[in-house]
Design a protein around this motif. Structure first.
Motif, PDB file in Angstrom:
ATOM      1  N   LEU A  36       0.875  -1.162   0.000  1.00  0.00           N
ATOM      2  CA  LEU A  36       0.000   0.000   0.000  1.00  0.00           C
ATOM      3  C   LEU A  36       0.915   1.215   0.000  1.00  0.00           C
ATOM      4  O   LEU A  36       1.712   1.389   0.929  1.00  0.00           O
ATOM      5  CB  LEU A  36      -0.893   0.007   1.243  1.00  0.00           C
ATOM      6  CG  LEU A  36      -1.681   1.284   1.512  1.00  0.00           C
ATOM      7  CD1 LEU A  36      -2.682   1.553   0.405  1.00  0.00           C
ATOM      8  CD2 LEU A  36      -2.383   1.181   2.854  1.00  0.00           C
ATOM      9  N   ASN A  37       0.838   2.004  -1.044  1.00  0.00           N
ATOM     10  CA  ASN A  37       1.645   3.207  -1.129  1.00  0.00           C
ATOM     11  C   ASN A  37       1.013   4.243  -0.194  1.00  0.00           C
ATOM     12  O   ASN A  37      -0.085   4.731  -0.462  1.00  0.00           O
ATOM     13  CB  ASN A  37       1.688   3.711  -2.572  1.00  0.00           C
ATOM     14  CG  ASN A  37       2.585   4.905  -2.753  1.00  0.00           C
ATOM     15  OD1 ASN A  37       2.664   5.775  -1.897  1.00  0.00           O
ATOM     16  ND2 ASN A  37       3.248   4.951  -3.890  1.00  0.00           N
ATOM     17  N   TYR A  38       1.693   4.550   0.910  1.00  0.00           N
ATOM     18  CA  TYR A  38       1.134   5.439   1.927  1.00  0.00           C
ATOM     19  C   TYR A  38       0.930   6.862   1.407  1.00  0.00           C
ATOM     20  O   TYR A  38       0.133   7.603   1.948  1.00  0.00           O
ATOM     21  CB  TYR A  38       2.046   5.492   3.152  1.00  0.00           C
ATOM     22  CG  TYR A  38       2.048   4.246   4.003  1.00  0.00           C
ATOM     23  CD1 TYR A  38       1.528   3.041   3.560  1.00  0.00           C
ATOM     24  CD2 TYR A  38       2.589   4.275   5.271  1.00  0.00           C
ATOM     25  CE1 TYR A  38       1.548   1.909   4.348  1.00  0.00           C
ATOM     26  CE2 TYR A  38       2.614   3.143   6.078  1.00  0.00           C
ATOM     27  CZ  TYR A  38       2.097   1.967   5.601  1.00  0.00           C
ATOM     28  OH  TYR A  38       2.117   0.854   6.398  1.00  0.00           O
ATOM     29  N   LEU A  62       9.413  -7.471  -8.007  1.00  0.00           N
ATOM     30  CA  LEU A  62       8.270  -6.844  -8.674  1.00  0.00           C
ATOM     31  C   LEU A  62       8.012  -5.434  -8.150  1.00  0.00           C
ATOM     32  O   LEU A  62       7.644  -4.540  -8.912  1.00  0.00           O
ATOM     33  CB  LEU A  62       7.016  -7.710  -8.493  1.00  0.00           C
ATOM     34  CG  LEU A  62       6.990  -9.022  -9.266  1.00  0.00           C
ATOM     35  CD1 LEU A  62       5.787  -9.858  -8.849  1.00  0.00           C
ATOM     36  CD2 LEU A  62       6.982  -8.762 -10.762  1.00  0.00           C
ATOM     37  N   VAL A  63       8.208  -5.240  -6.858  1.00  0.00           N
ATOM     38  CA  VAL A  63       8.019  -3.909  -6.271  1.00  0.00           C
ATOM     39  C   VAL A  63       9.024  -2.934  -6.874  1.00  0.00           C
ATOM     40  O   VAL A  63       8.665  -1.802  -7.229  1.00  0.00           O
ATOM     41  CB  VAL A  63       8.124  -3.958  -4.732  1.00  0.00           C
ATOM     42  CG1 VAL A  63       8.227  -2.560  -4.140  1.00  0.00           C
ATOM     43  CG2 VAL A  63       6.926  -4.699  -4.141  1.00  0.00           C
ATOM     44  N   LEU A  64      10.270  -3.348  -7.012  1.00  0.00           N
ATOM     45  CA  LEU A  64      11.276  -2.474  -7.626  1.00  0.00           C
ATOM     46  C   LEU A  64      10.931  -2.157  -9.085  1.00  0.00           C
ATOM     47  O   LEU A  64      11.167  -1.038  -9.556  1.00  0.00           O
ATOM     48  CB  LEU A  64      12.667  -3.092  -7.527  1.00  0.00           C
ATOM     49  CG  LEU A  64      13.313  -3.068  -6.141  1.00  0.00           C
ATOM     50  CD1 LEU A  64      14.654  -3.782  -6.170  1.00  0.00           C
ATOM     51  CD2 LEU A  64      13.463  -1.654  -5.612  1.00  0.00           C
ATOM     52  N   LYS A  71      13.452   6.056  -3.563  1.00  0.00           N
ATOM     53  CA  LYS A  71      13.668   5.168  -2.413  1.00  0.00           C
ATOM     54  C   LYS A  71      12.342   4.545  -2.011  1.00  0.00           C
ATOM     55  O   LYS A  71      11.321   5.215  -1.942  1.00  0.00           O
ATOM     56  CB  LYS A  71      14.255   5.986  -1.254  1.00  0.00           C
ATOM     57  CG  LYS A  71      14.504   5.233   0.005  1.00  0.00           C
ATOM     58  CD  LYS A  71      15.812   4.482  -0.034  1.00  0.00           C
ATOM     59  CE  LYS A  71      16.131   3.919   1.339  1.00  0.00           C
ATOM     60  NZ  LYS A  71      17.415   3.290   1.380  1.00  0.00           N
ATOM     61  N   ILE A  72      12.361   3.254  -1.719  1.00  0.00           N
ATOM     62  CA  ILE A  72      11.181   2.521  -1.264  1.00  0.00           C
ATOM     63  C   ILE A  72      11.454   2.033   0.148  1.00  0.00           C
ATOM     64  O   ILE A  72      12.445   1.339   0.393  1.00  0.00           O
ATOM     65  CB  ILE A  72      10.887   1.315  -2.178  1.00  0.00           C
ATOM     66  CG1 ILE A  72      10.634   1.785  -3.607  1.00  0.00           C
ATOM     67  CG2 ILE A  72       9.719   0.501  -1.640  1.00  0.00           C
ATOM     68  CD1 ILE A  72      10.641   0.664  -4.623  1.00  0.00           C
ATOM     69  N   ASP A  96      20.359   1.039  -1.809  1.00  0.00           N
ATOM     70  CA  ASP A  96      20.154   2.453  -2.134  1.00  0.00           C
ATOM     71  C   ASP A  96      18.698   2.743  -2.508  1.00  0.00           C
ATOM     72  O   ASP A  96      18.253   3.880  -2.444  1.00  0.00           O
ATOM     73  CB  ASP A  96      21.078   2.881  -3.280  1.00  0.00           C
ATOM     74  CG  ASP A  96      20.866   2.062  -4.544  1.00  0.00           C
ATOM     75  OD1 ASP A  96      20.642   0.838  -4.437  1.00  0.00           O
ATOM     76  OD2 ASP A  96      20.919   2.657  -5.643  1.00  0.00           O
ATOM     77  N   ARG A  97      17.935   1.711  -2.877  1.00  0.00           N
ATOM     78  CA  ARG A  97      16.546   1.896  -3.301  1.00  0.00           C
ATOM     79  C   ARG A  97      15.523   1.254  -2.383  1.00  0.00           C
ATOM     80  O   ARG A  97      14.366   1.656  -2.367  1.00  0.00           O
ATOM     81  CB  ARG A  97      16.362   1.275  -4.697  1.00  0.00           C
ATOM     82  CG  ARG A  97      17.151   1.936  -5.766  1.00  0.00           C
ATOM     83  CD  ARG A  97      16.374   2.352  -6.995  1.00  0.00           C
ATOM     84  NE  ARG A  97      14.975   2.614  -6.849  1.00  0.00           N
ATOM     85  CZ  ARG A  97      14.013   1.830  -7.349  1.00  0.00           C
ATOM     86  NH1 ARG A  97      14.290   0.752  -8.026  1.00  0.00           N
ATOM     87  NH2 ARG A  97      12.745   2.153  -7.183  1.00  0.00           N
ATOM     88  N   LEU A  98      15.910   0.223  -1.653  1.00  0.00           N
ATOM     89  CA  LEU A  98      14.934  -0.548  -0.887  1.00  0.00           C
ATOM     90  C   LEU A  98      15.383  -0.698   0.563  1.00  0.00           C
ATOM     91  O   LEU A  98      16.484  -1.168   0.833  1.00  0.00           O
ATOM     92  CB  LEU A  98      14.771  -1.939  -1.523  1.00  0.00           C
ATOM     93  CG  LEU A  98      13.750  -2.872  -0.907  1.00  0.00           C
ATOM     94  CD1 LEU A  98      12.341  -2.294  -0.975  1.00  0.00           C
ATOM     95  CD2 LEU A  98      13.791  -4.225  -1.611  1.00  0.00           C
ATOM     96  N   GLU A  99      14.505  -0.305   1.466  1.00  0.00           N
ATOM     97  CA  GLU A  99      14.778  -0.443   2.899  1.00  0.00           C
ATOM     98  C   GLU A  99      13.597  -1.146   3.554  1.00  0.00           C
ATOM     99  O   GLU A  99      12.445  -0.764   3.331  1.00  0.00           O
ATOM    100  CB  GLU A  99      14.981   0.932   3.529  1.00  0.00           C
ATOM    101  CG  GLU A  99      15.250   0.884   5.010  1.00  0.00           C
ATOM    102  CD  GLU A  99      15.417   2.265   5.632  1.00  0.00           C
ATOM    103  OE1 GLU A  99      15.444   2.323   6.879  1.00  0.00           O
ATOM    104  OE2 GLU A  99      15.497   3.266   4.898  1.00  0.00           O
TER     105      GLU A  99
END
Length: 162
Positions: A36-38, A62-64, A71-72, A96-99
């Motif tokens: 869910l994109n807040y 898939l999310v990336l 940044k996700i 660098d993109r996913l936390e």
């Protein structure tokens, strides 16, 4: 997990006209993984046969792809598969993109996606008889499609619960 035997929940009926909801459990169901994109309220959801480390890794990929820039930060519970060694190289490669941020144990009320699953079950599953998993799948997909048409209402509804 949405099971085919989760049909009965709280309901009401006119006195003397008890509502009868047929049901049978075949221990089948849908295993959904979603985000869910807040910020926007957009829901991205997929169905998988099983929910294990390989499935979670594919979902992260898939999310990336779904969000190719920026940044996700994913808010997660502490399920074992969210911590397995299999995903660590992927997380390192994409740090660098996913936390991944993990909630304290027993705190589903802090994760908006849990509110989404509750809403989905309430709207689609409870007190309705489905004769097949395919019928459940069709109605779940229609629900996700419907709420994605007005994502600002989705985020408003779920944020009020906090």
């Amino acid at each position: 997990m949405i099971r085919d035997y989760q049909a009965i929940q709280k309901t009401w009926f006119v006195k003397g006209k008890q509502r009868i909801i047929p049901m049978f459990g075949k221990h089948q169901g849908l295993k959904l993984i979603g985000t869910l994109n807040y910020e926007t309220g957009e829901v991205f959801c997929i169905e998988e046969e099983r929910y294990d480390a390989e499935t979670f890794l594919r979902f992260l990929q898939l999310v990336l792809e779904r969000y190719p820039t920026g940044k996700i930060v994913m808010i997660l519970d502490n399920a074992r598969i969210h911590h397995v060694k299999l995903i660590q190289p992927f997380l390192k490669e994409h740090e660098d993109r996913l936390e991944l941020v993990f909630l304290p144990p027993y705190s589903p009320q802090l994760n908006l996606i849990e509110g989404l699953w509750k809403w989905l079950k309430s709207d689609v599953i409870y007190n309705v008889f489905y004769s097949s998993v395919q019928e459940i799948r069709k109605n779940v997909q229609a629900f996700i499609q419907r709420i994605n048409q007005k994502p600002e209402q989705t985020i408003d509804r779920l944020c009020v619960q906090l």
